[in-house]
Design a protein around this motif. Structure first.
Motif, PDB file in Angstrom:
ATOM      1  N   ASP A  30       9.656 -10.889   4.893  1.00 61.50           N
ATOM      2  CA  ASP A  30       9.574 -10.468   3.496  1.00 61.50           C
ATOM      3  C   ASP A  30      10.560 -11.245   2.614  1.00 61.50           C
ATOM      4  OD1 ASP A  30      11.898  -9.347   4.464  1.00 61.50           O
ATOM      5  OD2 ASP A  30      11.535  -7.353   3.639  1.00 61.50           O
ATOM      6  N   HIS A  32      10.271 -13.724   0.642  1.00 64.82           N
ATOM      7  CA  HIS A  32       9.855 -14.048  -0.725  1.00 64.82           C
ATOM      8  C   HIS A  32      10.163 -12.894  -1.686  1.00 64.82           C
ATOM      9  CE1 HIS A  32       8.072 -17.708   0.628  1.00 64.82           C
ATOM     10  NE2 HIS A  32       7.218 -17.087   1.426  1.00 64.82           N
ATOM     11  N   LEU A  33       9.894 -11.685  -1.240  1.00 63.38           N
ATOM     12  CA  LEU A  33      10.178 -10.549  -2.115  1.00 63.38           C
ATOM     13  C   LEU A  33      11.648 -10.176  -2.102  1.00 63.38           C
ATOM     14  CD1 LEU A  33       7.027  -8.315  -1.696  1.00 63.38           C
ATOM     15  CD2 LEU A  33       7.624  -9.865  -3.529  1.00 63.38           C
ATOM     16  N   ALA A  80       4.411 -15.687  -2.291  1.00 66.56           N
ATOM     17  CA  ALA A  80       4.048 -14.357  -1.795  1.00 66.56           C
ATOM     18  C   ALA A  80       2.626 -13.997  -2.218  1.00 66.56           C
ATOM     19  CB  ALA A  80       5.044 -13.316  -2.296  1.00 66.56           C
ATOM     20  N   MET A  81       2.292 -14.295  -3.468  1.00 69.69           N
ATOM     21  CA  MET A  81       0.930 -14.003  -3.944  1.00 69.69           C
ATOM     22  C   MET A  81      -0.099 -14.806  -3.161  1.00 69.69           C
ATOM     23  SD  MET A  81       1.034 -13.485  -8.100  1.00 69.69           S
ATOM     24  CE  MET A  81       0.761 -15.184  -8.366  1.00 69.69           C
ATOM     25  N   ILE A  84      -0.710 -13.502   0.708  1.00 70.60           N
ATOM     26  CA  ILE A  84      -1.446 -12.265   0.996  1.00 70.60           C
ATOM     27  C   ILE A  84      -2.795 -12.163   0.300  1.00 70.60           C
ATOM     28  CG2 ILE A  84       0.642 -10.965   1.543  1.00 70.60           C
ATOM     29  CD1 ILE A  84       0.315  -9.627  -1.250  1.00 70.60           C
ATOM     30  N   THR A  85      -3.097 -13.096  -0.586  1.00 63.92           N
ATOM     31  CA  THR A  85      -4.365 -13.046  -1.308  1.00 63.92           C
ATOM     32  C   THR A  85      -5.446 -13.787  -0.523  1.00 63.92           C
ATOM     33  OG1 THR A  85      -3.175 -13.016  -3.411  1.00 63.92           O
ATOM     34  CG2 THR A  85      -5.505 -13.573  -3.494  1.00 63.92           C
ATOM     35  N   THR A 146       9.275  -4.254  -8.076  1.00 62.08           N
ATOM     36  CA  THR A 146       9.424  -5.256  -7.020  1.00 62.08           C
ATOM     37  C   THR A 146       9.818  -4.584  -5.708  1.00 62.08           C
ATOM     38  OG1 THR A 146      10.067  -6.921  -8.651  1.00 62.08           O
ATOM     39  CG2 THR A 146      10.584  -7.405  -6.344  1.00 62.08           C
ATOM     40  N   THR A 149       7.024  -2.966  -3.815  1.00 61.29           N
ATOM     41  CA  THR A 149       6.031  -3.854  -3.214  1.00 61.29           C
ATOM     42  C   THR A 149       6.446  -4.417  -1.861  1.00 61.29           C
ATOM     43  OG1 THR A 149       6.879  -5.847  -4.297  1.00 61.29           O
ATOM     44  CG2 THR A 149       5.176  -4.595  -5.477  1.00 61.29           C
ATOM     45  N   VAL A 150       7.700  -4.261  -1.474  1.00 59.81           N
ATOM     46  CA  VAL A 150       8.185  -4.911  -0.249  1.00 59.81           C
ATOM     47  C   VAL A 150       7.448  -4.406   0.993  1.00 59.81           C
ATOM     48  CG1 VAL A 150      10.185  -5.314   1.242  1.00 59.81           C
ATOM     49  CG2 VAL A 150      10.430  -5.479  -1.243  1.00 59.81           C
ATOM     50  N   TYR A 153       3.786  -5.396   1.064  1.00 67.59           N
ATOM     51  CA  TYR A 153       3.713  -6.842   1.279  1.00 67.59           C
ATOM     52  C   TYR A 153       3.872  -7.172   2.763  1.00 67.59           C
ATOM     53  CZ  TYR A 153       4.879 -11.761   1.367  1.00 67.59           C
ATOM     54  OH  TYR A 153       4.900 -13.101   1.667  1.00 67.59           O
ATOM     55  N   TYR A 157       1.206  -9.069   4.923  1.00 60.12           N
ATOM     56  CA  TYR A 157       1.623 -10.322   5.561  1.00 60.12           C
ATOM     57  C   TYR A 157       1.293 -10.291   7.053  1.00 60.12           C
ATOM     58  CZ  TYR A 157       4.546 -14.253   6.972  1.00 60.12           C
ATOM     59  OH  TYR A 157       4.993 -15.441   7.485  1.00 60.12           O
TER      60      TYR A 157
END
Length: 168
Positions: A30, A32-33, A80-81, A84-85, A146, A149-150, A153, A157
């Motif tokens: 994690d 990036h976040l 990060a976007m 996971i997208t 933020t 979202t960890v 995410y 991931y």
């Protein structure tokens, strides 16, 4: 002058951010976040204090440093976007992100400050306090969003990694 400082500071922040994110990602999935959250926490007091600087030079110096530090999180947030997208949705997600930043941040933000100056403080000379008030409201909200979202995410991931391993 502010724009010129931004043109100088933004690339510096992006390069530093890429370097830090790469190192952090070796240790934490994690990362990036985490980096984005750390940047928000560091910049929160600066956003609140910058309109209160005693002179324009101090305000510009703080804004320059703030611009560098804020751009440290840009590569991480965008990575990060992308991670996971799903491939078929990346263009849409990026478009939504860009619209949000451009329209809400750069378009609506100054209008909200102006409205607060006119209708809350009733005095154009109180512009700085409208900016401080908005920063004091929005930056903690940004930190909380933020932080929230960890965990999701990390789950996404791990799903992406498992799916990639299964497909390989």
């Amino acid at each position: 002058l502010s724009g010129t400082l931004g043109l100088i500071g933004a690339p510096i922040g992006v390069i530093i951010g890429s370097f830090i994110a790469e190192r952090m990602h070796r240790r934490w999935i994690d990362a990036h976040l985490r980096l984005t959250l750390a940047v928000h926490l560091v910049t929160m007091p600066c956003y609140i204090l910058s309109p209160l600087m005693p002179n324009a030079t101090a305000a510009l110096a703080l804004q320059f440093l703030l611009g560098i530090v804020m751009m440290v999180s840009a590569p991480s947030l965008l990575s990060a976007m992308q991670i996971i997208t799903p491939n078929a949705m990346r263009a849409r997600v990026n478009a939504i992100y860009m619209i949000t930043i451009s329209v809400l941040g750069n378009g609506l933000g100054p209008s909200v400050v102006a409205g607060m100056t006119d209708f809350l403080f009733h005095d154009p000379s109180q512009l700085r306090y409208a900016m401080v008030t908005l920063a004091a409201i929005c930056t903690p909200v940004s930190v909380v969003c933020t932080w929230l979202t960890v965990k999701p995410y990390v789950r996404l991931y791990q799903q992406v990694q498992a799916s990639a391993a299964a497909g390989a």
